[in-house]
Enzyme design. Sequence first.
Site, PDB file in Angstrom:
ATOM      1  N   ASN A   1       0.835  -1.209   0.000  1.00  0.00           N
ATOM      2  CA  ASN A   1       0.000   0.000   0.000  1.00  0.00           C
ATOM      3  C   ASN A   1       0.868   1.257   0.000  1.00  0.00           C
ATOM      4  O   ASN A   1       1.929   1.309   0.641  1.00  0.00           O
ATOM      5  CB  ASN A   1      -1.005   0.002   1.160  1.00  0.00           C
ATOM      6  CG  ASN A   1      -0.391  -0.225   2.512  1.00  0.00           C
ATOM      7  OD1 ASN A   1       0.576  -0.945   2.652  1.00  0.00           O
ATOM      8  ND2 ASN A   1      -0.959   0.404   3.516  1.00  0.00           N
ATOM      9  N   ILE A   2       0.400   2.243  -0.745  1.00  0.00           N
ATOM     10  CA  ILE A   2       1.122   3.503  -0.898  1.00  0.00           C
ATOM     11  C   ILE A   2       0.160   4.632  -0.540  1.00  0.00           C
ATOM     12  O   ILE A   2      -0.958   4.698  -1.062  1.00  0.00           O
ATOM     13  CB  ILE A   2       1.607   3.684  -2.355  1.00  0.00           C
ATOM     14  CG1 ILE A   2       2.512   2.518  -2.780  1.00  0.00           C
ATOM     15  CG2 ILE A   2       2.327   5.024  -2.518  1.00  0.00           C
ATOM     16  CD1 ILE A   2       3.789   2.363  -1.962  1.00  0.00           C
ATOM     17  N   GLU A   3       0.610   5.498   0.358  1.00  0.00           N
ATOM     18  CA  GLU A   3      -0.221   6.633   0.775  1.00  0.00           C
ATOM     19  C   GLU A   3       0.446   7.945   0.360  1.00  0.00           C
ATOM     20  O   GLU A   3       1.670   8.062   0.401  1.00  0.00           O
ATOM     21  CB  GLU A   3      -0.428   6.594   2.291  1.00  0.00           C
ATOM     22  CG  GLU A   3      -1.189   5.330   2.713  1.00  0.00           C
ATOM     23  CD  GLU A   3      -1.324   5.187   4.220  1.00  0.00           C
ATOM     24  OE1 GLU A   3      -0.747   6.010   4.975  1.00  0.00           O
ATOM     25  OE2 GLU A   3      -1.992   4.229   4.658  1.00  0.00           O
TER      26      GLU A   3
ATOM     27  N   CYS B   1      -4.231   0.774  -2.463  1.00  0.00           N
ATOM     28  CA  CYS B   1      -4.062  -0.430  -1.649  1.00  0.00           C
ATOM     29  C   CYS B   1      -3.027  -1.346  -2.309  1.00  0.00           C
ATOM     30  O   CYS B   1      -2.790  -1.262  -3.515  1.00  0.00           O
ATOM     31  CB  CYS B   1      -5.385  -1.174  -1.527  1.00  0.00           C
ATOM     32  SG  CYS B   1      -6.635  -0.290  -0.591  1.00  0.00           S
TER      33      CYS B   1
ATOM     34  N   GLU C   1      -3.193  -4.452  -3.072  1.00  0.00           N
ATOM     35  CA  GLU C   1      -3.756  -5.287  -4.136  1.00  0.00           C
ATOM     36  C   GLU C   1      -3.766  -4.532  -5.461  1.00  0.00           C
ATOM     37  O   GLU C   1      -3.486  -5.076  -6.528  1.00  0.00           O
ATOM     38  CB  GLU C   1      -5.206  -5.671  -3.789  1.00  0.00           C
ATOM     39  CG  GLU C   1      -5.390  -6.495  -2.519  1.00  0.00           C
ATOM     40  CD  GLU C   1      -5.578  -5.648  -1.254  1.00  0.00           C
ATOM     41  OE1 GLU C   1      -4.952  -4.565  -1.152  1.00  0.00           O
ATOM     42  OE2 GLU C   1      -6.339  -6.073  -0.365  1.00  0.00           O
TER      43      GLU C   1
ATOM     44  N   CYS D   1     -10.278  -4.649   1.290  1.00  0.00           N
ATOM     45  CA  CYS D   1     -11.354  -3.678   1.478  1.00  0.00           C
ATOM     46  C   CYS D   1     -12.400  -3.833   0.365  1.00  0.00           C
ATOM     47  O   CYS D   1     -12.152  -4.493  -0.652  1.00  0.00           O
ATOM     48  CB  CYS D   1     -10.796  -2.254   1.487  1.00  0.00           C
ATOM     49  SG  CYS D   1     -10.225  -1.660  -0.115  1.00  0.00           S
TER      50      CYS D   1
ATOM     51  N   CYS E   1     -11.220  -2.805  -3.115  1.00  0.00           N
ATOM     52  CA  CYS E   1     -10.344  -3.807  -3.745  1.00  0.00           C
ATOM     53  C   CYS E   1     -11.146  -5.019  -4.204  1.00  0.00           C
ATOM     54  O   CYS E   1     -10.874  -5.578  -5.263  1.00  0.00           O
ATOM     55  CB  CYS E   1      -9.235  -4.238  -2.789  1.00  0.00           C
ATOM     56  SG  CYS E   1      -7.903  -3.026  -2.706  1.00  0.00           S
TER      57      CYS E   1
HETATM   58  N1  THU Z   1      -5.233  -1.220   2.554  1.00  0.00           N
HETATM   59  C1  THU Z   1      -4.747  -2.092   1.635  1.00  0.00           C
HETATM   60  O1  THU Z   1      -3.604  -1.949   1.189  1.00  0.00           O
HETATM   61  N2  THU Z   1      -5.526  -3.110   1.209  1.00  0.00           N
HETATM   62  C2  THU Z   1      -6.799  -3.342   1.690  1.00  0.00           C
HETATM   63  O2  THU Z   1      -7.489  -4.193   1.161  1.00  0.00           O
HETATM   64  C3  THU Z   1      -7.251  -2.596   2.857  1.00  0.00           C
HETATM   65  C4  THU Z   1      -6.580  -1.284   3.073  1.00  0.00           C
HETATM   66  C5  THU Z   1      -4.382  -0.101   2.984  1.00  0.00           C
HETATM   67  C6  THU Z   1      -4.815   1.223   2.420  1.00  0.00           C
HETATM   68  C7  THU Z   1      -4.253   2.211   3.426  1.00  0.00           C
HETATM   69  O3  THU Z   1      -2.917   2.477   3.045  1.00  0.00           O
HETATM   70  C8  THU Z   1      -4.254   1.441   4.727  1.00  0.00           C
HETATM   71  O4  THU Z   1      -4.431   0.062   4.385  1.00  0.00           O
HETATM   72  C9  THU Z   1      -5.363   1.873   5.678  1.00  0.00           C
HETATM   73  O5  THU Z   1      -6.575   1.937   5.020  1.00  0.00           O
END
Ligand code: THU
Length: 232
Positions: A143-145, A154, A156, A187, A190
Site C-alpha cells: 500500500n502507498i499513501e 491499496c 492489491e 477492502c 479492492c
Molecule cells: N489497505 C490495503 O492496502 N488493502 C486493503 O485491502 C485494505 C486497506 C491499505 C490502504 C491504506 O494504506 C491502509 O491500508 C489503511 O486503510
Amino acid sequence: MNWDILNSRSYTPYSGKQRSCLIQGKSGKFYAGVRIENVSYPLTISAVQAACSICVSEGDTPSALLLPDTDFDQLEYWKNEFGLEIRVISDISTIEPEDLSKIKSTSEGSDLQDLLSKAVAPNSDFPVSALLYTETGMYEGVNIEFTEWASGLCAERVALAKSIANGDTELTDLAVHTKFGEVSSPCGACRQVILEHLPLNKIRLYHSDNSMSEHFTVDLLPFSFTSGSLRK
Ligand code: THU
C-alpha cells in the site's frame, strides 16, 4: 517503448480513452502507468496515480512525469506532491520502463511478511502486502499513501497496476497479508476491482496468527454491482 504500445495496455472498456504515462524516479529508472477503469467508475485508477504508486512501491521517488500530451487528471496535484518536472514528449523510443514481474514465489507466506517493509503508509502506519500471479510471473504490491488520502492505492491495486502496465493480463490468483488486522481481508473497493480482473479466481489471505484462508473472489463480493449496459 512507444506511446501506442503503452496506451494499448490501458484497461478502458467503459470510456475507450486509453491513457498512459511514464514516471522517472530519482534512481533514473522509468515506471509505466496506465489507466485502469472499473465498472464502478470512481474506482478508476489514473495513469499518473498508477505510475507514482508503482515508483514509490519500488523504494524510488518520482522526479519527472513523461506524457504524450497534457490531457491527464489532477496533474497539478501530482506535480506538487513530488515537485515533478513535467515533460510532454512524443518520442520515447529510447526509454524502456522497468519490467517489474518476478519469479513466482515458493514461500508465499514469508515473502508476504518480508514485503510489508516496502509499504509506504505514513498516514495509517498499517502496512499491507500482496502478490498477484499471472500465467508467466508474479507482481509485488504494497500500500502507498500520499498527502491526499484518496489518491493512495491499496497493496492489491498496486500489484494490479504493475501487471496491467506490463501488458501481463492473464491473471491467475492473488495473495494478501496484513500484520495488524485481526484478519487479512481486502477492502470493499479492492474486492470490486479484484472481481473485475479475477472473476473466477481465488485469493489466499495470510492472517496475523499465521493461518491462511482461501476464497473465491466471487464469495468475497456477493450480489456485486455489475451492469452489461455500462460495458461498451
Ligand atoms: N489497505 C490495503 O492496502 N488493502 C486493503 O485491502 C485494505 C486497506 C491499505 C490502504 C491504506 O494504506 C491502509 O491500508 C489503511 O486503510
